[in-house]
Write a protein that holds these residues in place. Structure first.
Motif, short mmCIF file in Angstrom:
data_model
loop_
_atom_site.label_atom_id
_atom_site.label_comp_id
_atom_site.label_asym_id
_atom_site.label_seq_id
_atom_site.Cartn_x
_atom_site.Cartn_y
_atom_site.Cartn_z
N LYS A 1 0.74 -1.08 -0.20
CA LYS A 1 -0.02 -0.05 0.18
C LYS A 1 0.75 1.19 -0.21
N LYS B 1 2.54 4.84 0.81
CA LYS B 1 2.67 5.48 1.98
C LYS B 1 2.16 6.99 2.07
N ALA B 2 1.68 7.58 3.05
CA ALA B 2 1.20 8.91 3.01
C ALA B 2 1.99 9.83 2.56
N GLU B 3 3.50 9.71 2.70
CA GLU B 3 4.15 10.70 2.16
C GLU B 3 4.64 10.70 0.75
N TRP B 4 4.02 9.59 0.02
CA TRP B 4 4.16 9.42 -1.46
C TRP B 4 2.99 10.33 -2.05
N GLN B 5 3.31 11.31 -2.86
CA GLN B 5 2.16 12.38 -3.32
C GLN B 5 1.99 11.68 -4.85
N GLN C 1 -3.59 7.24 -4.64
CA GLN C 1 -4.68 6.99 -3.81
C GLN C 1 -4.52 6.01 -2.63
N ASP C 2 -5.45 6.20 -1.58
CA ASP C 2 -5.09 5.16 -0.51
C ASP C 2 -5.52 3.72 -1.05
N THR C 3 -6.50 3.94 -1.94
CA THR C 3 -7.07 2.47 -2.40
C THR C 3 -6.13 1.91 -3.49
#
Length: 339
Positions: free
Chosen positions: A281, A283-287, A321-323
């Motif tokens: 999945k 990571k949050a820091e990957w835009q 995206q998170d998905t």
């Protein structure tokens, strides 16, 4: 002696529960009466219990023995009746163990575990798939379903269920509702591809019916003999399709056009080659995909696909995206560090 013979013969006919109750009863009687009759010989209930057990099992260490008349009569009683009861218990235990092994071998036991993999249909391809899963995940539990009379794969973590997988009762015996994945292999015994895919469709429909009835999301993978038959599965929620014959044909074509490419495919498909395909999945820091690809490369990980797209180089600036699911190639220790 005739009376004793009839008593021992009657013990052999008792149910397992009655034999256990009789065994517990004779042990309690021997322990309590031994301590009451000879407290000076048996200084505690445990000493009396120890003597009772060594007497009933005919071990007879000789560290404790009764000296009073009452204690010796108790010993005689244990000799004559207790040994027969304990012998019947041992026989029942052996019988239960043998019955369990027979039922397991015949695939008649209900699997109670959770988070397992269910493989439907036995063939050399199934064996190879099981070997690969166990190599990748040594602690994995696998339930194999097929209409065989005896388990074809003997392994402590492979459990066999005998029956027709299109029967919901058989699927419940394999506890499919708690399974992590369900893989349906095309029946290798059916030469007509349409009939083989038809059987797979029937099994997939049975799985989907259980999923609907119990409101459980089941992840199903189906091996399809011909691509044109995939459309027949449109009313059944199948997560992945594996083309049986086309895969071999395409690999053969690649081998003739670009020699050596099959080695690459084999390394991707099998963990035995070292690196393995992993799902990660974002990571949050990957835009976007570019940032994810750069971070992964610095960690020694190769990004090969995002969701179902392999053209990663053409979509580097697309936001993540998170998905989304990133498919990477790396060693297990690197993946564990990332996740």
């Amino acid at each position: 002696m005739h009376i004793l013979f009839r008593v021992w013969k009657g013990l052999a006919k008792l149910s397992f529960l009655n034999v256990i109750l009789a065994s517990v009863g004779i042990i309690v009687v021997g322990t309590v009466l031994g301590y009451l009759f000879e407290p000076e010989t048996f200084g505690s209930l445990f000493d009396s219990f120890w003597w009772t057990m060594t007497t009933l099992t005919t071990v007879g260490y000789g560290d404790f023995y009764p000296s009073s008349v009452a204690g010796r009569w108790l010993g005689i009683f244990l000799f004559l009746f207790g040994i027969g009861i304990i012998g019947a218990l041992i026989g029942k235990l052996v019988e239960v163990g043998a019955t369990f092994q027979r039922l397991k071998r015949e695939g008649r036991l209900v699997y109670r575990g959770e988070g397992h993999y269910v493989y439907i249909g036995w063939s050399p391809k199934t064996k190879k798939a099981i070997d690969e899963v166990l190599n990748y995940e040594p602690k994995a539990e696998i339930v194999l379903i097929d209409q065989l009379i005896e388990e074809p794969y003997v392994h402590d973590q492979v459990h066999f269920v005998s029956g027709d997988a299109s029967d919901e009762a058989v699927l419940m015996q394999a506890n499919v509702l708690k399974a992590r994945r369900i893989a349906i292999f095309a029946d290798a015994r059916i030469t007509e591809t349409l009939l083989a895919d038809g059987k797979s469709l029937l099994i997939a429909s049975a799985v989907e019916a259980l999923s609907y009835d119990y409101k459980v999301d089941l992840h199903t993978v189906v091996e399809v003999c011909e691509e044109r038959n995939i459309s027949k599965f449109k009313h059944v929620r199948v997560d992945d399709f594996i083309l049986a014959n086309d895969s071999v044909s395409l690999l053969m074509a690649k081998a003739t056009l670009q020699p050596g490419t099959t080695t690459i495919f084999r390394q991707l498909l099998s963990k035995q080659s070292g690196g393995n395909i992993q799902a990660l999945k974002p990571k949050a820091e990957w835009q976007n995909i570019r940032e994810a690809n750069k971070a992964l490369l610095e960690s020694g990980v190769t990004l090969i696909a995002v969701n179902d797209r392999l053209d990663v180089a053409t979509m580097l600036d697309l936001p993540l995206q998170d998905t989304d699911m990133l498919y990477v190639v790396c060693h297990d220790e690197v993946f564990e560090r990332l996740s």
